[in-house]
Design a protein around this motif. Sequence first.
Motif, PDB file in Angstrom:
ATOM      1  N   VAL A 199      50.205  24.948  64.526  1.00 30.53           N
ATOM      2  CA  VAL A 199      51.196  26.114  64.295  1.00 30.53           C
ATOM      3  C   VAL A 199      51.737  25.923  62.814  1.00 30.53           C
ATOM      4  N   GLU A 200      51.790  24.691  62.122  1.00 31.71           N
ATOM      5  CA  GLU A 200      52.291  24.424  60.949  1.00 31.71           C
ATOM      6  C   GLU A 200      51.495  24.991  60.077  1.00 31.71           C
ATOM      7  N   GLN A 201      50.219  24.945  60.094  1.00 34.53           N
ATOM      8  CA  GLN A 201      49.000  25.228  59.378  1.00 34.53           C
ATOM      9  C   GLN A 201      48.499  27.025  59.736  1.00 34.53           C
ATOM     10  N   ALA A 202      49.104  27.538  60.460  1.00 32.89           N
ATOM     11  CA  ALA A 202      48.794  29.073  60.842  1.00 32.89           C
ATOM     12  C   ALA A 202      49.697  29.810  59.879  1.00 32.89           C
ATOM     13  N   GLN A 203      48.775  30.968  59.426  1.00 33.41           N
ATOM     14  CA  GLN A 203      49.514  31.969  58.436  1.00 33.41           C
ATOM     15  C   GLN A 203      48.950  33.219  58.686  1.00 33.41           C
ATOM     16  N   ARG A 204      49.635  34.152  58.349  1.00 30.31           N
ATOM     17  CA  ARG A 204      49.209  35.369  58.161  1.00 30.31           C
ATOM     18  C   ARG A 204      49.063  35.809  56.795  1.00 30.31           C
ATOM     19  N   ARG A 205      47.870  35.856  56.377  1.00 32.21           N
ATOM     20  CA  ARG A 205      47.477  36.166  54.768  1.00 32.21           C
ATOM     21  C   ARG A 205      47.226  37.602  54.651  1.00 32.21           C
ATOM     22  N   ILE A 206      48.316  38.127  53.657  1.00 30.18           N
ATOM     23  CA  ILE A 206      48.340  39.668  53.485  1.00 30.18           C
ATOM     24  C   ILE A 206      47.490  39.872  52.097  1.00 30.18           C
ATOM     25  N   PRO A 207      46.436  40.523  52.048  1.00 34.01           N
ATOM     26  CA  PRO A 207      45.549  40.883  50.941  1.00 34.01           C
ATOM     27  C   PRO A 207      46.313  41.568  49.963  1.00 34.01           C
ATOM     28  N   VAL A 208      46.057  41.231  48.619  1.00 35.48           N
ATOM     29  CA  VAL A 208      46.578  41.752  47.623  1.00 35.48           C
ATOM     30  C   VAL A 208      45.450  42.169  46.488  1.00 35.48           C
ATOM     31  N   GLN A 209      45.499  43.213  46.034  1.00 37.03           N
ATOM     32  CA  GLN A 209      44.432  43.656  44.940  1.00 37.03           C
ATOM     33  C   GLN A 209      45.037  44.003  43.765  1.00 37.03           C
ATOM     34  N   TYR A 210      44.941  43.520  42.544  1.00 37.00           N
ATOM     35  CA  TYR A 210      45.523  43.914  41.267  1.00 37.00           C
ATOM     36  C   TYR A 210      44.421  44.765  40.614  1.00 37.00           C
ATOM     37  N   ALA A 211      44.849  45.910  40.070  1.00 39.28           N
ATOM     38  CA  ALA A 211      44.196  46.862  39.190  1.00 39.28           C
ATOM     39  C   ALA A 211      43.466  46.319  38.145  1.00 39.28           C
ATOM     40  N   LYS A 212      42.334  46.774  37.698  1.00 40.59           N
ATOM     41  CA  LYS A 212      41.843  46.091  36.281  1.00 40.59           C
ATOM     42  C   LYS A 212      42.424  47.161  35.222  1.00 40.59           C
ATOM     43  N   ARG A 213      43.053  46.275  33.986  1.00 46.72           N
ATOM     44  CA  ARG A 213      43.430  47.021  32.771  1.00 46.72           C
ATOM     45  C   ARG A 213      42.933  46.714  31.750  1.00 46.72           C
ATOM     46  N   MET A 214      42.599  47.780  30.784  1.00 46.47           N
ATOM     47  CA  MET A 214      42.037  47.500  29.336  1.00 46.47           C
ATOM     48  C   MET A 214      43.250  47.206  28.526  1.00 46.47           C
ATOM     49  N   ILE A 215      43.083  46.102  27.858  1.00 42.06           N
ATOM     50  CA  ILE A 215      44.140  45.830  26.705  1.00 42.06           C
ATOM     51  C   ILE A 215      43.273  45.317  25.364  1.00 42.06           C
ATOM     52  N   GLY A 216      43.005  46.535  24.450  1.00 40.42           N
ATOM     53  CA  GLY A 216      41.988  46.300  23.370  1.00 40.42           C
ATOM     54  C   GLY A 216      40.735  46.476  23.967  1.00 40.42           C
ATOM     55  N   ARG A 217      40.006  45.309  23.675  1.00 35.98           N
ATOM     56  CA  ARG A 217      38.515  45.310  24.294  1.00 35.98           C
ATOM     57  C   ARG A 217      38.315  44.319  25.221  1.00 35.98           C
ATOM     58  N   ARG A 218      39.671  43.850  25.826  1.00 30.47           N
ATOM     59  CA  ARG A 218      39.722  42.874  27.021  1.00 30.47           C
ATOM     60  C   ARG A 218      39.961  43.535  28.268  1.00 30.47           C
ATOM     61  N   SER A 219      39.439  42.938  29.240  1.00 28.25           N
ATOM     62  CA  SER A 219      39.729  43.453  30.693  1.00 28.25           C
ATOM     63  C   SER A 219      40.496  42.542  31.280  1.00 28.25           C
ATOM     64  N   TYR A 220      41.727  42.965  31.954  1.00 24.51           N
ATOM     65  CA  TYR A 220      42.566  42.169  32.716  1.00 24.51           C
ATOM     66  C   TYR A 220      42.690  42.492  34.099  1.00 24.51           C
ATOM     67  N   GLY A 221      43.020  41.607  35.284  1.00 23.74           N
ATOM     68  CA  GLY A 221      43.221  42.279  36.479  1.00 23.74           C
ATOM     69  C   GLY A 221      41.686  42.415  37.231  1.00 23.74           C
ATOM     70  N   GLY A 222      41.726  42.962  38.354  1.00 23.31           N
ATOM     71  CA  GLY A 222      40.671  43.504  38.886  1.00 23.31           C
ATOM     72  C   GLY A 222      40.266  42.172  40.025  1.00 23.31           C
ATOM     73  N   THR A 223      41.349  41.251  40.208  1.00 23.74           N
ATOM     74  CA  THR A 223      41.060  40.074  40.888  1.00 23.74           C
ATOM     75  C   THR A 223      41.784  40.389  42.201  1.00 23.74           C
ATOM     76  N   SER A 224      41.512  39.773  43.648  1.00 22.19           N
ATOM     77  CA  SER A 224      41.985  40.127  44.707  1.00 22.19           C
ATOM     78  C   SER A 224      42.573  38.517  45.051  1.00 22.19           C
ATOM     79  N   THR A 225      43.682  38.480  45.740  1.00 20.52           N
ATOM     80  CA  THR A 225      44.248  37.181  46.185  1.00 20.52           C
ATOM     81  C   THR A 225      45.092  37.533  47.780  1.00 20.52           C
ATOM     82  N   TYR A 226      45.821  36.930  47.991  1.00 20.41           N
ATOM     83  CA  TYR A 226      46.541  37.237  49.293  1.00 20.41           C
ATOM     84  C   TYR A 226      48.094  36.305  49.346  1.00 20.41           C
ATOM     85  N   ILE A 227      48.893  36.830  50.002  1.00 22.27           N
ATOM     86  CA  ILE A 227      50.159  36.379  49.925  1.00 22.27           C
ATOM     87  C   ILE A 227      50.264  35.660  51.523  1.00 22.27           C
TER      88      ILE A 227
END
Length: 437
Positions: A239-267
């Motif tokens: 039970v201590e190792q059990a968890q509910r993983r809520i998926p989180v998606q980060y939108a891709k942003r362009m700052i200058g010539r570089r692209s930031y975000g676009g990654t996926s993780t979870y809570i």
Amino acid sequence: MLTAFARAFKTPDLRKKLLFTLGIIVIYRVGTQVPIPGVDYRNVQTCIDAAEANSGLFGLVNMFSGGALLQVTVFALGIMPYITASIILQLLTVVIPRLEALKKEGQSGTAKITQYTRYLTVALAILQGTGLVATARSGALFANCPVGEQIVPDQSIFVTITMVICMTAGTALVMWLGELITDRGIGNGMSILMFISIAATFPSALWAIKEQGDLAGGWIEFGTVILVGLVMVGLVVFVEQAQRRIPVQYAKRMIGRRSYGGTSTYIPLKVNQAGVIPVIFASSLLYIPALIVQFTNSTSGWATWIRDNLADTAAPAHITLYFLLIVFFAFFYVAISFNPEEVADNMKKYGGFIPGIRAGRPTAEYLSYVLNRITWPGSLYLGLIALVPTMALAGFGANQNFPFGGTSILIIVGVGLETVKQIESQLQQRNYEGFLR
């Protein structure tokens, strides 16, 4: 696993941390055996041998002090004042805006809150030390012991103040030792000391079960208790190792010539998000009425009802109320320790969203809904773990030795898992091979 142990000690810096942690543990265990000035050590040992050393109203604190409380030693209070201070500060952070602002300041704010925790620990140590000395002087520490009132032969003010100062200094030293382990050793220092305190009482408690048993010289009872303990450890690990993983998606942003975000993780939302805190809260709250009755020595109807129903851990009223309090405090602690609105705001600020859920308030409502759903099985699991030792071991007369068996197993398994994970991560950084295969 044995190869991983050997590799851990072959790594110079990891070996240094492990040996340093073991050295602090030895110092801590020595301090739990040193009696404070003004205490008749022979009378204390006589009362411990004649009484049920881990029963009564002081069982929880005695467990956290590694059996040092009832021996009235320098480390009699153990780390209980620090645990209480940490919980109080954590609760006040939600109520007091100043503390909440400090928590959001990052490392500097956390250092300030840690300093407040130290001050509160010393204040609580003085209060609890005074109460323990008063209890020992009155003979209530060992109510059924013939020499219970002779534990403190000299009851002058000077001796009393000296005893309280020694206990307070012992608590401050324990707090410092725990911080040394955190800074220079392996794992969280306070958790390690808590683990050692509880584990130190297990051999004598298990042997007492064997001595009190009647079947095959007590070995049947002993083996049954070991089997129940192993099953509970497996359940706790699962039970201590059990968890509910809520998926989180980060939108891709362009700052200058570089692209930031676009990654996926979870809570990660753990099934047992509250840990062992609800069990400690419920145990402490249930023993307050019994403590009042013991100090007042009242024989009225309400006092008799409390003795028969709340003070007796095997009484149906005690078991039912204990279970309900654990469930209530599990929801209460989760509500104050995890703020869905704050998490949703942070996600929105950095361009994160849960797939299929709008950012902002709908995300907070979704997180709150999921959290309530998984807290129900977590709270029922805590109540089951806390009550199974009481009901299962009562048939073997082992209630006295494991009055808070559920709490001890939760802490030992939880701390053990976290410490093993830290050693494993350090081994993987150096050898690319984990501690557990």
